[in-house]
Design a protein around this motif. Structure first.
Motif, PDB file in Angstrom:
ATOM      1  N   LEU A   1      55.335  45.389  11.736  1.00 30.65           N
ATOM      2  CA  LEU A   1      55.884  44.878  12.994  1.00 30.65           C
ATOM      3  C   LEU A   1      55.779  43.361  13.058  1.00 30.65           C
ATOM      4  N   ASP A   2      54.685  42.829  12.528  1.00 28.68           N
ATOM      5  CA  ASP A   2      54.518  41.380  12.483  1.00 28.68           C
ATOM      6  C   ASP A   2      55.632  40.740  11.660  1.00 28.68           C
ATOM      7  N   CYS A   3      55.951  41.339  10.524  1.00 29.63           N
ATOM      8  CA  CYS A   3      57.054  40.848   9.685  1.00 29.63           C
ATOM      9  C   CYS A   3      58.375  40.902  10.449  1.00 29.63           C
ATOM     10  N   ALA A   4      58.645  42.035  11.074  1.00 28.40           N
ATOM     11  CA  ALA A   4      59.895  42.192  11.812  1.00 28.40           C
ATOM     12  C   ALA A   4      59.978  41.185  12.957  1.00 28.40           C
ATOM     13  N   ALA A   5      58.885  41.018  13.684  1.00 27.53           N
ATOM     14  CA  ALA A   5      58.874  40.101  14.830  1.00 27.53           C
ATOM     15  C   ALA A   5      59.094  38.658  14.400  1.00 27.53           C
TER      16      ALA A   5
ATOM     17  N   SER B   1      70.234  52.105  18.261  1.00 22.52           N
ATOM     18  CA  SER B   1      70.256  53.549  18.032  1.00 22.52           C
ATOM     19  C   SER B   1      70.279  53.874  16.544  1.00 22.52           C
ATOM     20  N   PRO B   2      69.860  55.087  16.200  1.00 20.94           N
ATOM     21  CA  PRO B   2      69.966  55.519  14.803  1.00 20.94           C
ATOM     22  C   PRO B   2      71.411  55.459  14.298  1.00 20.94           C
ATOM     23  N   ARG B   3      72.370  55.652  15.193  1.00 21.41           N
ATOM     24  CA  ARG B   3      73.785  55.582  14.815  1.00 21.41           C
ATOM     25  C   ARG B   3      74.142  54.174  14.320  1.00 21.41           C
ATOM     26  N   GLU B   4      73.596  53.151  15.000  1.00 17.68           N
ATOM     27  CA  GLU B   4      73.825  51.770  14.566  1.00 17.68           C
ATOM     28  C   GLU B   4      73.250  51.553  13.166  1.00 17.68           C
ATOM     29  N   LEU B   5      72.061  52.100  12.937  1.00 21.18           N
ATOM     30  CA  LEU B   5      71.433  51.963  11.627  1.00 21.18           C
ATOM     31  C   LEU B   5      72.263  52.678  10.561  1.00 21.18           C
ATOM     32  N   ALA B   6      72.790  53.848  10.904  1.00 15.35           N
ATOM     33  CA  ALA B   6      73.607  54.606   9.956  1.00 15.35           C
ATOM     34  C   ALA B   6      74.872  53.848   9.559  1.00 15.35           C
TER      35      ALA B   6
ATOM     36  N   ARG C   1      61.598  38.385   9.476  1.00 17.60           N
ATOM     37  CA  ARG C   1      61.718  38.667   8.033  1.00 17.60           C
ATOM     38  C   ARG C   1      62.625  39.877   7.812  1.00 17.60           C
ATOM     39  N   ASP C   2      63.215  39.936   6.633  1.00 12.79           N
ATOM     40  CA  ASP C   2      64.141  41.026   6.334  1.00 12.79           C
ATOM     41  C   ASP C   2      63.383  42.311   5.979  1.00 12.79           C
ATOM     42  N   PHE C   3      64.151  43.412   5.919  1.00 10.74           N
ATOM     43  CA  PHE C   3      63.542  44.724   5.688  1.00 10.74           C
ATOM     44  C   PHE C   3      62.917  44.818   4.303  1.00 10.74           C
ATOM     45  N   ALA C   4      63.434  44.090   3.335  1.00 12.74           N
ATOM     46  CA  ALA C   4      62.820  44.072   2.000  1.00 12.74           C
ATOM     47  C   ALA C   4      61.397  43.527   2.100  1.00 12.74           C
ATOM     48  N   THR C   5      61.194  42.504   2.904  1.00 14.95           N
ATOM     49  CA  THR C   5      59.847  41.937   3.093  1.00 14.95           C
ATOM     50  C   THR C   5      58.956  42.907   3.855  1.00 14.95           C
TER      51      THR C   5
ATOM     52  N   ARG D   1      57.639  55.187   3.573  1.00 13.32           N
ATOM     53  CA  ARG D   1      56.816  54.833   4.745  1.00 13.32           C
ATOM     54  C   ARG D   1      57.536  53.817   5.622  1.00 13.32           C
ATOM     55  N   SER D   2      58.216  52.846   5.021  1.00 15.46           N
ATOM     56  CA  SER D   2      58.964  51.846   5.792  1.00 15.46           C
ATOM     57  C   SER D   2      60.100  52.502   6.566  1.00 15.46           C
ATOM     58  N   ALA D   3      60.789  53.441   5.932  1.00 14.54           N
ATOM     59  CA  ALA D   3      61.868  54.165   6.620  1.00 14.54           C
ATOM     60  C   ALA D   3      61.301  55.005   7.765  1.00 14.54           C
ATOM     61  N   GLU D   4      60.137  55.626   7.558  1.00 15.18           N
ATOM     62  CA  GLU D   4      59.488  56.395   8.638  1.00 15.18           C
ATOM     63  C   GLU D   4      59.156  55.491   9.825  1.00 15.18           C
ATOM     64  N   LEU D   5      58.607  54.316   9.519  1.00 14.31           N
ATOM     65  CA  LEU D   5      58.274  53.373  10.587  1.00 14.31           C
ATOM     66  C   LEU D   5      59.524  52.969  11.347  1.00 14.31           C
ATOM     67  N   LEU D   6      60.579  52.613  10.624  1.00 13.03           N
ATOM     68  CA  LEU D   6      61.822  52.198  11.266  1.00 13.03           C
ATOM     69  C   LEU D   6      62.385  53.317  12.142  1.00 13.03           C
ATOM     70  N   HIS D   7      62.364  54.538  11.638  1.00 11.05           N
ATOM     71  CA  HIS D   7      62.844  55.687  12.422  1.00 11.05           C
ATOM     72  C   HIS D   7      62.023  55.830  13.714  1.00 11.05           C
ATOM     73  N   GLY D   8      60.712  55.726  13.597  1.00 10.23           N
ATOM     74  CA  GLY D   8      59.848  55.828  14.777  1.00 10.23           C
ATOM     75  C   GLY D   8      60.095  54.700  15.773  1.00 10.23           C
ATOM     76  N   TRP D   9      60.312  53.489  15.277  1.00 13.20           N
ATOM     77  CA  TRP D   9      60.582  52.351  16.157  1.00 13.20           C
ATOM     78  C   TRP D   9      61.883  52.543  16.913  1.00 13.20           C
ATOM     79  N   LEU D  10      62.904  53.059  16.219  1.00 14.83           N
ATOM     80  CA  LEU D  10      64.178  53.328  16.882  1.00 14.83           C
ATOM     81  C   LEU D  10      64.013  54.423  17.934  1.00 14.83           C
ATOM     82  N   ALA D  11      63.314  55.494  17.585  1.00 14.45           N
ATOM     83  CA  ALA D  11      63.114  56.605  18.518  1.00 14.45           C
ATOM     84  C   ALA D  11      62.328  56.181  19.758  1.00 14.45           C
ATOM     85  N   SER D  12      61.436  55.212  19.598  1.00 13.75           N
ATOM     86  CA  SER D  12      60.606  54.753  20.716  1.00 13.75           C
ATOM     87  C   SER D  12      61.251  53.621  21.513  1.00 13.75           C
TER      88      SER D  12
END
Length: 181
Positions: free
Chosen positions: A128-132, A50-55, A135-139, A156-167
């Motif tokens: 997504l390939d990096c995450a899968a 959840s976004p709460r976990e990320l926060a 690799r860390d978020f810096a990468t 853009r990376s934060a937008e992607l992460l937000h969208g991945w959490l929401a989905s």
């Protein structure tokens, strides 16, 4: 355990290589797309992060953040129009034969009890390939920077992460502990 359910796993390859089906590459792509949806539906259950976990992760630990994708997440290469033709056929409508090239990546996953899918922009596919691959978020951010530039990479990376959490694409978040000096 043997099951007739697994017979479909080889269908895309069969359609790619055997005449007369090989003359229509969209058939193999549709079979691959349908198999990806079946795998997403049948994937193990796991709670979405959840976004709460990320926060709860301190900003200074975000560079070390590692994402664990939900077990239902997978990507499939499809030509333009394949997903739309598949959807039309499943609605019982006529569908035009899709083009076979160029091929792009589509994301397929399960959110609650529904299978979802959408085309992926190149930077999101690579992120997504990096995450899968663990690799860390810096990468992930460095990967995104190659597409959108250094000045837009963090946003853009934060937008992607937000969208991945929401989905519901992320099942776990792990960051290195941040100590005090």
């Amino acid at each position: 355990c043997r099951s007739v359910r697994w017979l479909g796993r080889a269908l895309p390859r069969f359609l790619e290589t055997e005449p007369p089906y090989a003359a229509t590459p969209a058939l193999a792509q549709m079979a691959r797309f349908e198999w990806a949806q079946a795998m997403a539906f049948d994937a193990a259950d796991d709670a979405a992060a959840s976004p709460r976990e990320l926060a709860g992760i301190p900003a200074e630990a975000w560079g070390s953040l590692r994402l664990r994708l939900h077990p239902s997440v997978n990507r499939v290469l499809l030509a333009p129009g394949v997903a739309e033709a598949w959807a039309a056929l499943h609605r019982g409508e006529a569908a035009a034969a899709p083009a076979c090239e160029p091929v792009g990546t589509w994301l397929v996953w399960r959110q609650e009890l529904g299978v979802r899918y959408r085309a992926l922009p190149a930077e999101e596919d690579r992120a997504l390939d990096c995450a899968a691959s663990g690799r860390d978020f810096a990468t992930v951010c460095e990967t995104v920077a190659a597409f959108v530039g250094e000045d837009r990479a963090a946003l853009r990376s934060a937008e992607l992460l937000h969208g991945w959490l929401a989905s519901g694409l992320i099942a776990g978040l792990e960051a290195a502990a941040v100590g005090s000096v």
